[in-house]
Design an enzyme around this catalytic site. Structure first.
Site, short mmCIF file in Angstrom:
data_model
loop_
_atom_site.label_atom_id
_atom_site.label_comp_id
_atom_site.label_asym_id
_atom_site.label_seq_id
_atom_site.Cartn_x
_atom_site.Cartn_y
_atom_site.Cartn_z
N LYS A 225 -11.95 0.83 -1.67
CA LYS A 225 -10.97 1.53 -2.51
C LYS A 225 -11.49 1.57 -3.95
CE LYS A 225 -7.30 0.45 0.73
NZ LYS A 225 -7.51 1.59 1.61
N SER B 220 0.79 -1.23 0.00
CA SER B 220 0.00 0.00 0.00
C SER B 220 0.82 1.29 0.00
CB SER B 220 -0.95 -0.01 1.20
OG SER B 220 -0.26 -0.29 2.39
N HIS C 256 -5.36 -3.29 -2.49
CA HIS C 256 -4.90 -2.37 -3.54
C HIS C 256 -4.77 -3.02 -4.90
CE1 HIS C 256 -4.21 1.04 -0.89
NE2 HIS C 256 -3.90 0.12 0.01
C1 LIG Z 1 -3.74 -3.74 2.52
C2 LIG Z 1 -4.95 -3.19 3.20
N1 LIG Z 1 -5.80 -4.02 3.82
C3 LIG Z 1 -6.91 -3.57 4.44
C4 LIG Z 1 -7.21 -2.23 4.46
C5 LIG Z 1 -8.43 -1.79 5.20
O1 LIG Z 1 -9.46 -1.45 4.37
P1 LIG Z 1 -10.79 -0.85 4.98
O2 LIG Z 1 -10.43 0.46 5.58
O3 LIG Z 1 -11.71 -0.73 3.83
O4 LIG Z 1 -11.28 -1.80 6.01
C6 LIG Z 1 -6.39 -1.32 3.84
C7 LIG Z 1 -6.69 0.12 3.90
O5 LIG Z 1 -5.89 0.99 3.78
C8 LIG Z 1 -5.22 -1.80 3.19
O6 LIG Z 1 -4.36 -0.96 2.58
#
Ligand SMILES: Cc1ncc(COP(=O)(O)O)c(C=O)c1O
Length: 274
Positions: free
Chosen positions: A122, A64, A92
């Site tokens: 996202k 990320s 991502h």
């Molecule tokens: C790799 C990864 N997993 C999970 C999440 C969490 O996503 P959410 O905020 O939609 O729960 C993110 C958010 O930045 C992320 O980058």
């Protein structure tokens, strides 16, 4: 996973993975970022120690903060050699790689990865998340996953929006093409100015500044000039690698990105960064 198990986790995995691993009470063994020799060695040691019932390898599909892609084909090979459960967090990657289906599909590994999870917040643009895996596994999760069992499900309007997004994604490849084109234009524009855009292989475009205070000041000045791009600092990224994380979308126009690049030029020169 539980206290009798071990999880091999890439050192740059997202914070939510780190917290999830902690919650499981399994032994967490970090391996060097995308270092397949290290992963192999740690998997071998964990397996030969005979200490663990199950061993899992867990990774972001797309990292990320840097935008690089996990080496899934090699990870799968190591997992098959040492009988590891495989888990890819594709927050991502979905909507971006594999014609929208994500990193696992991109590498043609859909039947060799046990868990693919992702967010609907996202590329899908709504809220929520998903787990994809074998039918039996999903049935098991429905009965055993505590956060799923003991929290409210998504409201129907959110589900309908997610469903519409997935339909758009599957039927309109132009959005994905536009996203990649925008990502490449932004990366090229910032590199041409002399910025360090790291090792990104996806539209995530870090602009690595280094010092934490300067990075924050830089982000503030960008915002004053009309560019909203947030500073990412320690402990989210290692000390001294403060960066602005740019995330172009398919909705950005060429004019918008040209404007962004000219603001980066103005502010960068003003702050003696380029
Ligand atoms: C790799 C990864 N997993 C999970 C999440 C969490 O996503 P959410 O905020 O939609 O729960 C993110 C958010 O930045 C992320 O980058």
């Amino acid at each position: 996973m539980d206290q009798h198990d071990a999880i091999l986790s890439d050192e740059l995995n997202h914070a939510s993975i780190i917290d999830g691993c902690r919650l499981s009470r399994a032994k967490v063994i970090r391996f060097k970022h995308s270092d397949m020799n290290d992963l192999r060695q740690q998997a071998k040691d964990a397996k030969e120690s005979g200490q663990y019932h199950k061993i899992m390898v867990i990774t972001d599909g797309v990292f990320s903060m840097d935008g690089d892609i996990a080496k899934l084909p090699e990870i799968v090979k190591i997992a098959e050699e040492f009988d590891l459960i495989t888990y890819v967090d594709d927050a991502h990657g979905s909507g971006v790689l594999g014609a929208g289906a994500g990193t696992v599909k991109h590498f043609g590994l859909s039947d060799r990865i046990d868990f693919q999870i992702g967010t609907l917040s996202k590329a899908i643009g709504v809220v929520g998340g998903y787990v994809a895996g074998k039918k039996q596994l999903i049935e098991w999760l429905k009965l055993r996953s505590r956060p799923f069992l003991f929290s409210t499900s998504l409201p129907p309007a959110a589900i309908a929006s997610c469903s519409a997004s997935v339909d758009i994604l599957m039927n309109d490849k132009e959005l994905i093409e536009k996203l990649w084109e925008n990502g490449n234009d932004l990366k090229n524009g910032l590199s041409r100015l002399g910025y360090d855009v790291g090792q990104s292989e996806t539209p995530i475009t870090p602009c690595i500044i280094g010092d934490e205070v300067t990075t924050q000041q830089f982000s503030k000045r960008l915002y004053e000039e009309g560019v909203y791009a947030k500073a990412i600092l320690f402990p989210t990224v290692p000390k001294g690698t403060g960066r602005i994380r740019n995330m172009p979308t398919a909705a950005h126009t060429k004019e918008m990105l040209d404007q962004v690049i000219s603001v980066y030029e103005k502010v960068g020169k003003e702050m003696n960064l380029i």
